[in-house]
Design an enzyme around this catalytic site. Structure first.
Site, mmCIF file in Angstrom:
data_model
loop_
_atom_site.group_PDB
_atom_site.id
_atom_site.type_symbol
_atom_site.label_atom_id
_atom_site.label_comp_id
_atom_site.label_asym_id
_atom_site.label_seq_id
_atom_site.Cartn_x
_atom_site.Cartn_y
_atom_site.Cartn_z
ATOM 1 N N ALA A 176 0.660 -1.074 -0.008
ATOM 2 C CA ALA A 176 0.067 -0.052 0.022
ATOM 3 C C ALA A 176 0.961 1.333 0.034
ATOM 4 O O ALA A 176 0.466 2.515 0.228
ATOM 5 C CB ALA A 176 -0.993 0.094 1.159
ATOM 6 N N CYS A 177 2.306 1.010 -0.304
ATOM 7 C CA CYS A 177 3.225 2.315 -0.154
ATOM 8 C C CYS A 177 3.498 2.737 -1.547
ATOM 9 O O CYS A 177 4.085 1.804 -2.313
ATOM 10 C CB CYS A 177 4.396 1.890 0.511
ATOM 11 S SG CYS A 177 5.191 3.376 1.222
#
Length: 328
Positions: A176-177
């Site tokens: 999710a980065c």
């Protein structure tokens, strides 16, 4: 840095040794980390969509490590009091802003010492983090301080010299980065090599944070020097995970987002995380048990009895990401 030293989880295979145990159940996956011993070297990411108080209580009761997120700062003191009232360990996160310094002072004044404090900012190799380590060690000398996130041996040495008891390695390798895409910086694509380089420089434990896709990646992290492995997306989406269930075309999901995403910040500012849906995964107990069993199998393949026996095995670099044309 020599190019041959740059690899990630999918590029490495560990080489088996002769098995010396009759059943994988004989293999001991536990790890000593700070003042306690935990069942497995795995900790759910300190993100709002992964950890909340009920899950923290459950994990502590079942001998798993946890780190509570820092996105409800006004409730952290109460959280420490409630955990300690239950005779459970308190493990919290802090940032580096002035109000966080004040918060540490308030804990010291109240005589509240959380067993674990994680200083958690995206770019942890900074003067601000070093000042915060000094401050915590001065005010709460008995807290075990984990500092991060970093991606270089120099950063590990500096934070350890400042007083950190462990360092957290990983700049943007997580699912999710999007730090690597937005800034051009990070350990995405070479996270496992970064763990290896940082662990070689370290005198204290390393937490490998991000980029874990399969249970076998936990064993690989241990092989290259990690003592604890922080996992986000694989430990999101469970019954106990924060967030609401969504059903789309008959399939059930939960929301998941990175630690600096728009959803979390509430407004568009320096966003380095993205929102996504993860499949609903049922009870977290089953996932953690599967991780333990797969680690036991890994220990048996390593020819060992204990978790750290994995550190002695040979490995090969297969560069499957190049062979398969993967480019993430």
């Amino acid at each position: 840095m020599h190019p041959a030293e740059v690899f990630d989880y999918e590029d490495i295979q560990l080489v088996p040794n002769k098995c010396i145990i009759d059943s994988r159940s004989e293999a001991d996956t536990s790890i000593e980390f700070g003042p306690r011993r935990f069942k497995i070297p795995v900790v759910p990411a300190n993100m709002e969509t992964v950890i909340n108080e009920p899950l923290a209580v459950w994990l502590a009761e079942h001998d798993y490590f946890y780190v509570m997120h820092r996105f409800q700062p006004e409730d952290r003191r109460g959280f420490i009091e409630r955990m300690q009232a239950k005779s459970l360990f308190a493990s919290i996160s802090v940032g580096v802003k002035p109000e966080e310094v004040t918060f540490i002072d308030e804990l010291a004044t109240a005589g509240l010492t959380p067993e674990y404090i994680t200083i958690d900012i995206a770019h942890g190799h900074s003067d601000a983090v070093i000042r915060m380590i000094h401050h915590i060690k001065q005010q709460l000398p008995n807290s075990f301080v984990i500092a991060g996130n970093v991606g270089t041996p120099e950063a590990v040495r500096e934070l350890e010299n400042a007083g950190a008891d462990a360092t957290k390695v990983g700049i943007g390798p997580g699912k999710a980065c999007i730090t690597k895409l937005k800034t051009g910086f990070g350990t995405g694509g070479w996270q496992l090599a970064a763990v290896r380089l940082c662990a070689k420089a370290a005198r204290k434990p390393i937490v490998a944070d991000g980029g874990i896709r399969y249970n076998g990646d936990i064993a690989k992290s241990i092989r290259f020097g990690a003592s604890m492995v922080m996992i986000g997306s694989m430990l999101a989406g469970h019954e106990q995970s924060p967030g609401s269930l969504l059903t789309i075309d008959g399939r059930t999901f939960k929301q998941y987002w990175g630690s600096a995403s728009e959803k979390q910040k509430g407004a568009y500012r320096n966003v380095e995380g993205k929102q996504m849906l993860v499949p609903y995964r049922g009870d977290i107990d089953q996932t953690l048990t599967a991780m333990e069993e797969d680690l036991q199998s890994a220990i048996s393949y390593a020819g060992g009895r204990n978790l750290l026996d994995i550190r002695t095995v040979d490995y090969v670099i297969v560069k499957s990401s190049i062979l398969n044309g993967d480019n993430y």
